[in-house]
Design an enzyme around this catalytic site. Sequence first.
Site, PDB file in Angstrom:
ATOM      1  N   GLU A   1      21.522 -42.119   7.224  1.00  0.00           N
ATOM      2  CA  GLU A   1      21.869 -43.213   8.685  1.00  0.00           C
ATOM      3  C   GLU A   1      19.558 -43.362   8.327  1.00  0.00           C
ATOM      4  OE1 GLU A   1      24.489 -41.540  11.173  1.00  0.00           O
ATOM      5  OE2 GLU A   1      25.659 -43.366  10.738  1.00  0.00           O
TER       6      GLU A   1
ATOM      7  N   GLU B   1      32.956 -25.636  -4.049  1.00  0.00           N
ATOM      8  CA  GLU B   1      32.698 -25.141  -2.676  1.00  0.00           C
ATOM      9  C   GLU B   1      31.924 -23.098  -3.014  1.00  0.00           C
ATOM     10  OE1 GLU B   1      35.105 -23.561   0.569  1.00  0.00           O
ATOM     11  OE2 GLU B   1      34.618 -25.038   1.063  1.00  0.00           O
TER      12      GLU B   1
END
Length: 311
Positions: free
Chosen positions: A94, A125
């Site tokens: 963004e 992860e």
Amino acid sequence: MTSTSNPRDLRAELESLTTEAFRPDLADIDRLPTLDIARLMNGEDTSVPAAVAVRLPQIAAAIDAVAERMGRGGRLVYAGAGTAGRLGVLDASECPPTFNTDPTQVVGLIAGGPEAMVTSVEGAEDSKELARADLATLTLTPLDTVVGVSASGRTPYAIGAVEHARALGALTIGLACNADSALAAAAEHGIEIVVGPELLTGSTRLKSGTAQKLVLNMISTITMIRLGKTYGNLMVDVRASNDKLRARSRRIVALATGADEAEIERALAATDGEVKNAILAILAGVDGPTAARLLEESGGHLRAALAAAGR
């Protein structure tokens, strides 16, 4: 607290985390009417801003350090797995339309790569090595900042990213939602937003995810304010890449200058649609090239450029 591949040890480790705690008072939540569940969930969410408020001094100190480095050409890199990784990618994605940053200036890394944005990538992860490999493609420098994000504060990918970045002299931030986390301890700036047990046991996309989103909003937004990407509370570096943003660009110029539509159109035409340049051209009474020069000499800070122009 260290990660381990032993299932029994891992279970004991998770049971010690506040974010994984079981709440007996919610054991019958599935029997409640929908409105009651919604009220419960809303009530839980209201506690998140208060938890963030407790850590505002640490957040502000981290942001000042980020802005200082980015002002000298550094980059901001988020690294996380699962929800935490997705939130980092979201915040990074963004920044170009909001602040006209280069896509390489704010980067989001998620364990398992782009595929992990929409699906689970097994074991990603759990790998510090994967984090180091992902960061190696960026060729980190001491001007860069790496923010490891992990609700538990124990995710090996996030910790590995911070450890690797710190070894290279980059600024490091560890954002977690448990106290005394390994992630915060590994980073130069540890930020622990302790929101407590989740409505659904261990579902850290809820309060923990909301807390992480709030902090990431602060890190990117306030850093960009410090870098001169705004004028007051106006997004003067917005990139007008669609009809809505083009309309917003004209409104921003109007709010900043009070100019009429015809003057705004002339200024935007003279500055190739650059909002900040158009505002400077109107307020300082200069042409497009002069506005561009003043802004370049002022490091992109509109207020400084206006002062240089005697306004």
